[in-house]
Design a protein around this motif. Structure first.
Motif, PDB file in Angstrom:
ATOM      1  N   GLU A 165      42.789 -23.863  92.312  1.00  0.00           N
ATOM      2  CA  GLU A 165      42.166 -25.159  92.028  1.00  0.00           C
ATOM      3  C   GLU A 165      43.104 -26.152  91.361  1.00  0.00           C
ATOM      4  O   GLU A 165      42.868 -27.339  91.437  1.00  0.00           O
ATOM      5  CB  GLU A 165      40.950 -24.976  91.109  1.00  0.00           C
ATOM      6  CG  GLU A 165      39.766 -24.412  91.786  1.00  0.00           C
ATOM      7  CD  GLU A 165      38.515 -24.540  90.936  1.00  0.00           C
ATOM      8  OE1 GLU A 165      37.456 -24.724  91.524  1.00  0.00           O
ATOM      9  OE2 GLU A 165      38.595 -24.454  89.698  1.00  0.00           O
ATOM     10  N   GLY A 166      44.082 -25.656  90.678  1.00  0.00           N
ATOM     11  CA  GLY A 166      44.943 -26.586  89.963  1.00  0.00           C
ATOM     12  C   GLY A 166      46.251 -25.963  89.557  1.00  0.00           C
ATOM     13  O   GLY A 166      46.416 -24.738  89.572  1.00  0.00           O
ATOM     14  N   TYR A 167      47.167 -26.831  89.203  1.00  0.00           N
ATOM     15  CA  TYR A 167      48.472 -26.409  88.707  1.00  0.00           C
ATOM     16  C   TYR A 167      48.790 -27.299  87.518  1.00  0.00           C
ATOM     17  O   TYR A 167      48.930 -28.507  87.658  1.00  0.00           O
ATOM     18  CB  TYR A 167      49.536 -26.559  89.801  1.00  0.00           C
ATOM     19  CG  TYR A 167      50.909 -26.061  89.400  1.00  0.00           C
ATOM     20  CD1 TYR A 167      51.107 -24.740  89.030  1.00  0.00           C
ATOM     21  CD2 TYR A 167      52.000 -26.915  89.415  1.00  0.00           C
ATOM     22  CE1 TYR A 167      52.367 -24.276  88.680  1.00  0.00           C
ATOM     23  CE2 TYR A 167      53.262 -26.460  89.065  1.00  0.00           C
ATOM     24  CZ  TYR A 167      53.436 -25.139  88.698  1.00  0.00           C
ATOM     25  OH  TYR A 167      54.677 -24.671  88.344  1.00  0.00           O
ATOM     26  N   PHE A 168      48.852 -26.698  86.343  1.00  0.00           N
ATOM     27  CA  PHE A 168      49.053 -27.431  85.114  1.00  0.00           C
ATOM     28  C   PHE A 168      50.500 -27.282  84.657  1.00  0.00           C
ATOM     29  O   PHE A 168      50.963 -26.167  84.424  1.00  0.00           O
ATOM     30  CB  PHE A 168      48.102 -26.917  84.031  1.00  0.00           C
ATOM     31  CG  PHE A 168      46.660 -26.982  84.431  1.00  0.00           C
ATOM     32  CD1 PHE A 168      45.954 -28.165  84.333  1.00  0.00           C
ATOM     33  CD2 PHE A 168      46.007 -25.859  84.935  1.00  0.00           C
ATOM     34  CE1 PHE A 168      44.625 -28.225  84.708  1.00  0.00           C
ATOM     35  CE2 PHE A 168      44.684 -25.914  85.309  1.00  0.00           C
ATOM     36  CZ  PHE A 168      43.984 -27.106  85.193  1.00  0.00           C
TER      37      PHE A 168
END
Length: 180
Positions: free
Chosen positions: A142-145
């Protein structure tokens, strides 16, 4: 928590006999997010086991034939029905499918017994084994921080920030996968 048996494993609450197993994987954490859990002595491990034994959000993963602790699963509930999940395993038991087998049973427990609607997990970008596990479990990235969190410091004392992926799975996605 109720005891869960898989083909080769038992998932259960922690017990006094788990101290040595816990020391084996927390004695030298391989993933940065577990550095603050580092445990040096059997006495420290026994204290952590005692605390975990009273907390259903920590699940001991044990070999079925010997009841020996090889890792743990854990969750943090966010009201009303979302759970952050994670796992930590003894490196001696890597590559044998134990993480996959236990986490599959854990997902079923969270969705069907605890009423989870959504599960998610944070995985550092250099933790390839956990990334592959999330993929095998049908979790979506869902995401890459970038520079999301710090668990350690550089030699000069400044924080070293980790790049982190977020994976997630909805109950309806999981159910669909179970029926196919």
């Amino acid at each position: 928590m109720q005891k869960i048996e898989t083909h080769r494993l038992i998932l259960r609450n922690f017990s006094e006999a788990d101290s040595q197993g816990l020391l084996e994987y927390l004695g030298n954490p391989r993933v940065s997010c577990f550095l603050d859990e580092r445990t040096s002595t059997l006495e420290e491990a026994a204290l952590k086991v005692q605390k975990r034994s009273k907390d259903d959000s920590y699940v001991a993963v044990c070999l079925k034939d010997s009841d020996y602790l090889i890792g743990e699963l854990f969750y943090l509930k966010e009201e009303p029905d979302t759970y952050s999940i994670g796992w930590n395993f003894n490196a001696q038991f890597e590559g044998l499918g134990y993480a996959n087998e236990s986490v599959k049973a854990f997902l079923k427990y969270l969705f069907m017994q605890l009423g989870a609607r959504r599960l998610y997990s944070y995985v550092e970008d250099d933790n390839y084994r956990s990334q592959k596990l999330c993929d095998r479990l049908g979790m979506r990235k869902e995401g890459y921080f970038i520079e999301f969190i710090s668990f350690t410091k550089y030699e000069d004392g400044t924080p070293k920030y980790e790049n982190t992926f977020q994976y997630a799975l909805l109950k309806k996605e999981w159910l669909k996968k179970q029926s196919s």
